[in-house]
Design an enzyme around this catalytic site. Structure first.
Site, PDB file in Angstrom:
ATOM      1  N   ASP A  48       0.841  -1.197   0.000  1.00 33.40           N
ATOM      2  CA  ASP A  48       0.000   0.000   0.000  1.00 33.40           C
ATOM      3  C   ASP A  48       0.875   1.245   0.000  1.00 33.40           C
ATOM      4  O   ASP A  48       1.502   1.574   0.999  1.00 33.40           O
ATOM      5  CB  ASP A  48      -0.895   0.017   1.249  1.00 33.40           C
ATOM      6  CG  ASP A  48      -1.832   1.221   1.234  1.00 33.40           C
ATOM      7  OD1 ASP A  48      -2.897   1.134   0.595  1.00 33.40           O
ATOM      8  OD2 ASP A  48      -1.475   2.267   1.824  1.00 33.40           O
ATOM      9  N   TYR A  53       3.357   9.610  -0.669  1.00 34.06           N
ATOM     10  CA  TYR A  53       4.405   9.015   0.168  1.00 34.06           C
ATOM     11  C   TYR A  53       5.795   9.201  -0.459  1.00 34.06           C
ATOM     12  O   TYR A  53       6.807   9.003   0.214  1.00 34.06           O
ATOM     13  CB  TYR A  53       4.167   7.508   0.410  1.00 34.06           C
ATOM     14  CG  TYR A  53       2.859   7.150   1.089  1.00 34.06           C
ATOM     15  CD1 TYR A  53       2.052   8.130   1.665  1.00 34.06           C
ATOM     16  CD2 TYR A  53       2.431   5.836   1.167  1.00 34.06           C
ATOM     17  CE1 TYR A  53       0.845   7.802   2.275  1.00 34.06           C
ATOM     18  CE2 TYR A  53       1.223   5.498   1.783  1.00 34.06           C
ATOM     19  CZ  TYR A  53       0.437   6.490   2.324  1.00 34.06           C
ATOM     20  OH  TYR A  53      -0.752   6.150   2.927  1.00 34.06           O
ATOM     21  N   LYS A  78      -2.454   5.902  -4.592  1.00 39.00           N
ATOM     22  CA  LYS A  78      -3.557   6.851  -4.338  1.00 39.00           C
ATOM     23  C   LYS A  78      -3.246   8.206  -4.957  1.00 39.00           C
ATOM     24  O   LYS A  78      -2.083   8.594  -5.042  1.00 39.00           O
ATOM     25  CB  LYS A  78      -3.746   7.057  -2.825  1.00 39.00           C
ATOM     26  CG  LYS A  78      -3.659   5.793  -1.996  1.00 39.00           C
ATOM     27  CD  LYS A  78      -3.878   6.028  -0.512  1.00 39.00           C
ATOM     28  CE  LYS A  78      -3.599   4.760   0.288  1.00 39.00           C
ATOM     29  NZ  LYS A  78      -2.203   4.605   0.718  1.00 39.00           N
ATOM     30  N   HIS A 111      -7.174   9.635  -2.178  1.00 39.50           N
ATOM     31  CA  HIS A 111      -6.529   9.565  -0.855  1.00 39.50           C
ATOM     32  C   HIS A 111      -7.383  10.228   0.238  1.00 39.50           C
ATOM     33  O   HIS A 111      -7.527   9.686   1.324  1.00 39.50           O
ATOM     34  CB  HIS A 111      -5.152  10.237  -0.948  1.00 39.50           C
ATOM     35  CG  HIS A 111      -4.160   9.755   0.060  1.00 39.50           C
ATOM     36  ND1 HIS A 111      -2.824   9.633  -0.203  1.00 39.50           N
ATOM     37  CD2 HIS A 111      -4.323   9.378   1.343  1.00 39.50           C
ATOM     38  CE1 HIS A 111      -2.208   9.197   0.877  1.00 39.50           C
ATOM     39  NE2 HIS A 111      -3.093   9.041   1.834  1.00 39.50           N
ATOM     40  N   ILE A 231      -3.153  -3.195   6.842  1.00 36.02           N
ATOM     41  CA  ILE A 231      -1.874  -2.877   6.181  1.00 36.02           C
ATOM     42  C   ILE A 231      -0.869  -2.273   7.171  1.00 36.02           C
ATOM     43  O   ILE A 231      -0.460  -1.123   7.039  1.00 36.02           O
ATOM     44  CB  ILE A 231      -2.115  -1.913   4.995  1.00 36.02           C
ATOM     45  CG1 ILE A 231      -3.061  -0.753   5.402  1.00 36.02           C
ATOM     46  CG2 ILE A 231      -2.674  -2.669   3.799  1.00 36.02           C
ATOM     47  CD1 ILE A 231      -3.151   0.362   4.347  1.00 36.02           C
ATOM     48  N   ARG A 239       9.820  -7.021  12.771  1.00 34.69           N
ATOM     49  CA  ARG A 239       8.413  -6.634  12.935  1.00 34.69           C
ATOM     50  C   ARG A 239       7.614  -6.926  11.667  1.00 34.69           C
ATOM     51  O   ARG A 239       6.461  -7.353  11.735  1.00 34.69           O
ATOM     52  CB  ARG A 239       8.319  -5.134  13.259  1.00 34.69           C
ATOM     53  CG  ARG A 239       8.840  -4.791  14.635  1.00 34.69           C
ATOM     54  CD  ARG A 239       8.812  -3.293  14.824  1.00 34.69           C
ATOM     55  NE  ARG A 239       9.175  -2.911  16.169  1.00 34.69           N
ATOM     56  CZ  ARG A 239       9.275  -1.646  16.569  1.00 34.69           C
ATOM     57  NH1 ARG A 239       9.044  -0.655  15.718  1.00 34.69           N
ATOM     58  NH2 ARG A 239       9.608  -1.372  17.802  1.00 34.69           N
TER      59      ARG A 239
HETATM   60  N1  LIG Z   1      -5.127   6.486   3.429  1.00 33.15           N
HETATM   61  C1  LIG Z   1      -4.569   7.221   4.351  1.00 33.15           C
HETATM   62  O1  LIG Z   1      -4.884   8.414   4.526  1.00 33.15           O
HETATM   63  C2  LIG Z   1      -3.536   6.625   5.228  1.00 33.15           C
HETATM   64  C3  LIG Z   1      -3.101   7.305   6.371  1.00 33.15           C
HETATM   65  C4  LIG Z   1      -2.143   6.688   7.174  1.00 33.15           C
HETATM   66  C5  LIG Z   1      -1.677   5.436   6.841  1.00 33.15           C
HETATM   67  N2  LIG Z   1      -2.094   4.805   5.700  1.00 33.15           N
HETATM   68  C6  LIG Z   1      -1.580   3.482   5.295  1.00 33.15           C
HETATM   69  O2  LIG Z   1      -1.666   2.594   6.406  1.00 33.15           O
HETATM   70  C7  LIG Z   1      -0.366   2.082   6.677  1.00 33.15           C
HETATM   71  C8  LIG Z   1      -0.210   1.775   8.141  1.00 33.15           C
HETATM   72  O3  LIG Z   1      -0.465   2.927   8.948  1.00 33.15           O
HETATM   73  P1  LIG Z   1       0.686   3.740   9.708  1.00 33.15           P
HETATM   74  O4  LIG Z   1       1.959   3.579   8.984  1.00 33.15           O
HETATM   75  O5  LIG Z   1       0.187   5.125   9.920  1.00 33.15           O
HETATM   76  O6  LIG Z   1       0.728   3.099  11.153  1.00 33.15           O
HETATM   77  P2  LIG Z   1       0.667   1.629  11.825  1.00 33.15           P
HETATM   78  O7  LIG Z   1       0.867   0.560  10.833  1.00 33.15           O
HETATM   79  O8  LIG Z   1      -0.550   1.614  12.679  1.00 33.15           O
HETATM   80  O9  LIG Z   1       1.903   1.706  12.813  1.00 33.15           O
HETATM   81  C9  LIG Z   1       3.225   1.852  12.341  1.00 33.15           C
HETATM   82  C10 LIG Z   1       4.114   2.052  13.557  1.00 33.15           C
HETATM   83  O10 LIG Z   1       4.093   0.879  14.374  1.00 33.15           O
HETATM   84  C11 LIG Z   1       5.407   0.355  14.497  1.00 33.15           C
HETATM   85  N3  LIG Z   1       5.292  -1.097  14.448  1.00 33.15           N
HETATM   86  C12 LIG Z   1       4.950  -1.848  13.381  1.00 33.15           C
HETATM   87  N4  LIG Z   1       4.945  -3.159  13.686  1.00 33.15           N
HETATM   88  C13 LIG Z   1       5.306  -3.253  14.983  1.00 33.15           C
HETATM   89  C14 LIG Z   1       5.516  -4.337  15.863  1.00 33.15           C
HETATM   90  N5  LIG Z   1       5.333  -5.601  15.470  1.00 33.15           N
HETATM   91  N6  LIG Z   1       5.893  -4.067  17.146  1.00 33.15           N
HETATM   92  C15 LIG Z   1       6.077  -2.796  17.557  1.00 33.15           C
HETATM   93  N7  LIG Z   1       5.908  -1.715  16.764  1.00 33.15           N
HETATM   94  C16 LIG Z   1       5.529  -1.946  15.482  1.00 33.15           C
HETATM   95  C17 LIG Z   1       6.209   0.920  13.353  1.00 33.15           C
HETATM   96  O11 LIG Z   1       7.569   1.064  13.700  1.00 33.15           O
HETATM   97  P3  LIG Z   1       8.820   0.771  12.696  1.00 33.15           P
HETATM   98  O12 LIG Z   1       8.423   1.141  11.311  1.00 33.15           O
HETATM   99  O13 LIG Z   1       9.882   1.681  13.266  1.00 33.15           O
HETATM  100  O14 LIG Z   1       9.162  -0.666  12.860  1.00 33.15           O
HETATM  101  C18 LIG Z   1       5.554   2.297  13.167  1.00 33.15           C
HETATM  102  O15 LIG Z   1       6.077   3.222  14.110  1.00 33.15           O
HETATM  103  C19 LIG Z   1       0.546   3.212   6.181  1.00 33.15           C
HETATM  104  O16 LIG Z   1       1.893   2.824   6.088  1.00 33.15           O
HETATM  105  C20 LIG Z   1      -0.123   3.554   4.872  1.00 33.15           C
HETATM  106  O17 LIG Z   1       0.184   2.587   3.889  1.00 33.15           O
HETATM  107  C21 LIG Z   1      -3.033   5.380   4.905  1.00 33.15           C
END
Ligand SMILES: NC(=O)c1ccc[n+]([C@@H]2O[C@H](COP(=O)([O-])OP(=O)(O)OC[C@H]3O[C@@H](n4cnc5c(N)ncnc54)[C@H](OP(=O)(O)O)[C@@H]3O)[C@@H](O)[C@H]2O)c1
Length: 276
Positions: A48, A53, A78, A111, A231, A239
């Site tokens: 994703d 990004y 997106k 998006h 995702i 991780r």
């Molecule tokens: N459509 C939208 O507007 C929108 C907005 C936000 C996000 N997204 C999508 O959703 C995806 C996920 O959301 P997100 O990146 O905001 O946050 P998330 O996946 O909820 O959390 C990511 C955070 O958690 C940590 N983490 C991941 N796995 C872990 C584990 N097993 N143990 C401990 N910590 C862990 C990561 O650290 P490290 O990376 O340092 O390991 C990072 O700091 C995004 O990457 C993007 O593709 C979309």
């Protein structure tokens, strides 16, 4: 059949989406190739990304160097709100394909609705054109609230296959999910780990201990068991692997009840009515 890390969810256009994918928000372009490489090696088949990004080039490089057939990996990107409107959206889509180095993406999303601009209906029609051309196999939206979706349904003849929204135990999005269910829209959870902030919750720690797994694995399992597409993002190889290693346990009804009690309405990202 119990849900697993390789389960897929049917889309209303006849296609399907792998339920678990890797998010790459905030992964720099020059790191994306390494991160995606680790994920593909670990078995992820769903990525994703987004034009905003700034890492489509790195994601595409990893796709190519993996040697995997293009059809084996589900790729989402997106269009950003600066590119709303027909012509800008078509240009942005071309640029995404070029950076990713692919002829087609699996899923193309708006998006954010960016309601202040009031161009998301026009942008949605442009995504319809892209879908008709076959260069996006499926099209959907992200961060749409019920009232934004209602406008798409009233003013166009295409229903988004997916709405990707912030969703985790703090913010389970009951109202949107009920609307999605009624209209055949798949719910995809962004920030499924609440950007890591929910991982320190003592309730979650207790559940993780009960099942002998990490708190993040409990959360990924929670999304999967509810039929949500999930995702999680990580740049950390252990991780990335752990977040997919969720097939050895299942949450029971008591666990789900405990997690439901974490709801507090807290967002880790912006409110969709106030972006763009
Ligand atoms: N459509 C939208 O507007 C929108 C907005 C936000 C996000 N997204 C999508 O959703 C995806 C996920 O959301 P997100 O990146 O905001 O946050 P998330 O996946 O909820 O959390 C990511 C955070 O958690 C940590 N983490 C991941 N796995 C872990 C584990 N097993 N143990 C401990 N910590 C862990 C990561 O650290 P490290 O990376 O340092 O390991 C990072 O700091 C995004 O990457 C993007 O593709 C979309």
């Amino acid at each position: 059949m119990p849900v697993t890390s390789t389960s897929t969810v049917a889309l209303s256009d006849g296609r399907s989406i792998p339920q678990l994918g890797l998010g790459v928000y905030k992964v720099p372009d020059d790191e994306a190739e390494r991160v995606v490489d680790v994920a593909l090696e670990a078995g992820y088949r769903h990525l994703d990304t987004a034009s905003a990004y700034g890492n489509e080039r790195g994601v595409g490089a990893a796709l190519r160097s993996s040697g995997l057939p293009r059809d084996d990996v589900f790729v989402t990107t997106k269009v950003w709100y600066d590119d709303h409107g027909r012509d800008a959206t078509l240009r942005s889509f071309d640029r995404s394909l070029e950076l990713l180095g692919v002829d087609e993406v699996d899923l193309y999303l708006i998006h954010w609705p960016a309601p202040a601009q009031d161009r998301y209906v026009e942008t949605w029609r442009a995504l319809g054109e892209i879908a008709e051309s076959g260069r996006a196999r499926s099209v959907g939206v992200s961060n749409f609230q019920v009232h934004h979706l209602e406008r798409l349904l009233a003013e166009t003849d295409r229903v988004p296959v997916v709405n990707q929204v912030e969703l985790h135990p703090w913010l389970p999005q009951h109202e949107l999910r009920a609307f999605h269910a009624e209209h055949g829209i798949v719910t995809e959870s962004w920030s499924p780990l609440a950007r890591g902030k929910v991982l320190d919750d003592p309730t979650l720690a207790r559940l993780a201990e009960k099942h002998g797994v990490a708190p993040a694995q409990v959360l990924v399992r929670w999304h999967l068991q509810q039929g949500l597409v999930v995702i999680p993002k990580s740049v950390t190889p252990e991780r990335i692997r752990a977040n997919r290693d969720v097939d050895g346990f299942a949450l029971d009804a008591d666990d789900l009840e405990v997690l439901a009690a974490l709801e507090n309405g807290e967002r880790t990202g912006s409110h969709p009515d106030r972006v763009g």
